[in-house]
Design a protein around this motif. Sequence first.
Motif, PDB file in Angstrom:
ATOM      1  N   ARG A  75      -4.825  -2.735   5.631  1.00  0.00           N
ATOM      2  CA  ARG A  75      -4.826  -4.281   3.928  1.00  0.00           C
ATOM      3  C   ARG A  75      -4.847  -5.066   5.109  1.00  0.00           C
ATOM      4  O   ARG A  75      -4.847  -6.121   4.916  1.00  0.00           O
ATOM      5  CB  ARG A  75      -3.891  -3.477   2.487  1.00  0.00           C
ATOM      6  CG  ARG A  75      -3.569  -4.400   1.807  1.00  0.00           C
ATOM      7  CD  ARG A  75      -4.422  -5.009   1.432  1.00  0.00           C
ATOM      8  NE  ARG A  75      -3.970  -6.552   0.784  1.00  0.00           N
ATOM      9  CZ  ARG A  75      -4.523  -7.366  -0.062  1.00  0.00           C
ATOM     10  NH1 ARG A  75      -5.293  -7.499   0.598  1.00  0.00           N
ATOM     11  NH2 ARG A  75      -3.764  -7.816  -0.546  1.00  0.00           N
ATOM     12  N   GLU A  96       1.123  -1.319  -0.022  1.00  0.00           N
ATOM     13  CA  GLU A  96       0.504   0.334  -0.163  1.00  0.00           C
ATOM     14  C   GLU A  96       0.968   0.909   0.209  1.00  0.00           C
ATOM     15  O   GLU A  96       0.224   2.926   0.205  1.00  0.00           O
ATOM     16  CB  GLU A  96      -1.022   0.037   1.361  1.00  0.00           C
ATOM     17  CG  GLU A  96      -2.128  -0.678   0.871  1.00  0.00           C
ATOM     18  CD  GLU A  96      -3.020  -0.706   0.096  1.00  0.00           C
ATOM     19  OE1 GLU A  96      -3.209   0.173  -0.791  1.00  0.00           O
ATOM     20  OE2 GLU A  96      -3.429  -2.308  -0.600  1.00  0.00           O
ATOM     21  N   ARG A 124      -4.646   3.021   4.559  1.00  0.00           N
ATOM     22  CA  ARG A 124      -4.660   1.863   3.990  1.00  0.00           C
ATOM     23  C   ARG A 124      -3.799   1.001   4.457  1.00  0.00           C
ATOM     24  O   ARG A 124      -4.242  -0.714   4.684  1.00  0.00           O
ATOM     25  CB  ARG A 124      -4.487   2.413   2.508  1.00  0.00           C
ATOM     26  CG  ARG A 124      -4.883   3.216   1.844  1.00  0.00           C
ATOM     27  CD  ARG A 124      -5.008   3.416  -0.138  1.00  0.00           C
ATOM     28  NE  ARG A 124      -3.454   3.275  -0.003  1.00  0.00           N
ATOM     29  CZ  ARG A 124      -2.722   4.490  -0.034  1.00  0.00           C
ATOM     30  NH1 ARG A 124      -3.543   5.758   0.181  1.00  0.00           N
ATOM     31  NH2 ARG A 124      -1.944   4.765  -0.743  1.00  0.00           N
TER      32      ARG A 124
END
Length: 176
Positions: free
Chosen positions: A164, A110, A160
């Motif tokens: 994730r 990410e 993120r």
Amino acid sequence: MLNNSSSGAAMKPAETRGFTIRLNGELTTLNINPAKRMLDVIRDDLRLTGTKRSCEIGRCGACMILVDGEQMNSCLLMAYQCEGKSVTTIEGAAQDEGVPDCVQRAFLEEGGYQCGYCTPGMVLSAKALLDRVPDPTDDDIEEALSGNLCRCTGYGGIWRSVKRAAELRRTKDDIG
């Protein structure tokens, strides 16, 4: 020996003694001054340089370690406070054989880093969060990362990455 100018008494060198911790899963014994900061023990005595030296007053999180699974700024911890405890540095975050764990993998996937200086502390903070809260809310993530600063303003990628990592852990749990 140095003389103390006010009393003329000799000053003793810093006293050392045996000190044992479980460092990154391995029992480790050192002969150090128990009042030495863990940041200095980790970087200078153990030569583990993933733990970063930055503000040195507990405000940035670059020196973050996990002590018995809890986030701690190593610049604010004395060695004696960690004696007999489990200490994890970024070097110990990887799985066996150096395989990145889900959090490290998510940061790579990410783009949860820019210059990388804050990354070790961010990864360990995210790891501690996900160990406690497998499916964190935005508020959980904000709280968990509140002790870590990214001077490159890479928070979008970091956010993120944490989400994730939670997804990767759930998938891993579902598979095996």
